[in-house]
Design an enzyme around this catalytic site. Structure first.
Site, PDB file in Angstrom:
ATOM      1  N   GLU A  50       0.773  -1.144  -0.109  1.00 14.31           N
ATOM      2  CA  GLU A  50       0.223  -0.084  -0.095  1.00 14.31           C
ATOM      3  C   GLU A  50       0.759   1.436  -0.022  1.00 14.31           C
ATOM      4  O   GLU A  50       1.853   1.304   0.769  1.00 14.31           O
ATOM      5  CB  GLU A  50      -0.772   0.068   1.317  1.00 14.31           C
ATOM      6  CG  GLU A  50      -1.759   1.281   1.412  1.00 14.31           C
ATOM      7  CD  GLU A  50      -2.819   1.157   2.562  1.00 14.31           C
ATOM      8  OE1 GLU A  50      -3.810   1.793   2.529  1.00 14.31           O
ATOM      9  OE2 GLU A  50      -2.293   0.523   3.348  1.00 14.31           O
ATOM     10  N   LYS A 119      -9.796   1.807  -2.650  1.00 13.43           N
ATOM     11  CA  LYS A 119     -10.278   1.241  -1.160  1.00 13.43           C
ATOM     12  C   LYS A 119     -11.581   1.740  -0.888  1.00 13.43           C
ATOM     13  O   LYS A 119     -12.083   2.760  -0.968  1.00 13.43           O
ATOM     14  CB  LYS A 119      -9.138   1.956  -0.533  1.00 13.43           C
ATOM     15  CG  LYS A 119      -9.080   1.440   1.091  1.00 13.43           C
ATOM     16  CD  LYS A 119      -7.860   1.983   1.725  1.00 13.43           C
ATOM     17  CE  LYS A 119      -7.771   1.464   3.181  1.00 13.43           C
ATOM     18  NZ  LYS A 119      -6.539   2.020   3.778  1.00 13.43           N
ATOM     19  N   CYS A 160      -5.757  -3.044   2.475  1.00  9.29           N
ATOM     20  CA  CYS A 160      -5.571  -2.777   4.031  1.00  9.29           C
ATOM     21  C   CYS A 160      -6.719  -2.800   5.014  1.00  9.29           C
ATOM     22  O   CYS A 160      -7.258  -4.153   5.205  1.00  9.29           O
ATOM     23  CB  CYS A 160      -4.792  -1.450   4.290  1.00  9.29           C
ATOM     24  SG  CYS A 160      -4.150  -1.190   5.829  1.00  9.29           S
TER      25      CYS A 160
END
Length: 282
Positions: A50, A119, A160
């Site tokens: 990331e 995301k 994440c």
């Protein structure tokens, strides 16, 4: 089983845990070199961390943000093509239409863009006395699932904090994904407590492989990443070493586990279900 089928039933995956600096050009050069190193180890799929091209933090996103396609994705495309790998390009801060996103691009061995995952779940937490972080102060969320096909298996992509949401992994598994990849940057509070636990949970619950790639830990950074990039299968975990490490994924192993513990067939869809509202990739 034919020779071709046998060859396609296993492949080598590399996770790259690279040091991220404040100099974007250095980060891109380092990533390119390590993708080449991973390919030299025989890896067919390579996963970057990331925010591999920039420091991680709300104060950095707007400064390092790019449009897609742009400088960083051009490097990723070239690296994938030069090394003939499927390259999951970690994530970068993306600017589009006046909004910022935390976005992962995936490129095929021909250098073509296969998908862009924004995301979905923004990292907004407040642990008193330890860490407060609010991605939503600067970023906007993505709104759809992201999957891509390889000759080996179908792959689902998250970033994440997306890993904390079991429903996303369940949907990917239901849609035929055998590998879930999460570039991530857990911190020194949540990392030791939850990083490996979440990966093992997603792998165990869905009987899939799970791979994560983190930036290397830098104690001088404003946000200190936990590191510990990992590949996990549904039975046990294997922690990876720093920088570039690869692991062979044997897909028939998943089939064996699913036969031995047939939870997919045993699900009570007459009582509960998980469904997706948005299809496709961001």
């Amino acid at each position: 089983m034919s020779t071709l089928t046998k060859a396609m039933s296993k492949f080598r995956l590399a996770v790259v845990q690279l040091q991220v600096s404040s100099v974007k050009a250095d980060n891109l050069s380092r990533a390119r070199r390590l993708v080449k190193e991973a390919a030299g180890q025989g890896s067919k799929v390579v996963l970057l961390p990331e925010c591999f091209n920039s420091p991680y933090g709300t104060g950095f996103f707007s400064t390092y943000a790019e449009r897609i396609p742009g400088e960083s994705t051009q490097v990723l495309s070239e690296a994938a093509k030069e090394n003939k790998v499927y390259l999951v390009g970690g994530s970068i801060p993306e600017e589009d239409g006046g909004k910022l996103y935390n976005s992962c691009t995936v490129f095929g061995p021909d250098g073509e863009l296969l998908l862009k995952h924004r995301k979905i779940h923004l990292f907004d937490i407040d642990v008193p006395g330890k860490i407060r972080f609010q991605e939503s102060e600067t970023l906007s969320p993505g709104n759809s699932l992201s999957m891509f096909e390889t000759p080996f298996c179908k792959v689902g992509v998250g970033i994440c904090y997306d890993m904390r949401f079991a429903e996303l992994a369940q949907l990917y598994s239901r849609k035929g994904c055998q590998l879930l990849v999460y570039p991530g940057a857990f911190n020194m509070t949540t990392g030791p407590a939850h990083w490996e636990l979440l990966q093992r949970g997603r792998a165990l619950d869905n009987q899939v492989y799970v791979a994560t790639a983190s930036p290397a830990r830098d104690e001088t950074a404003s946000y200190v990443a936990w590191g510990h990039s990992t590949v996990v299968n549904p039975w046990y975990s294997k922690s990876m070493l720093p920088v570039v490490s690869s692991d062979q994924l044997i897909l028939c192993y998943l089939a064996d586990i699913r036969q031995q513990i047939p939870i997919t067939a045993q699900r009570r869809d007459d009582i509960y279900t998980v469904t997706s509202v948005q299809e496709g990739s961001s």
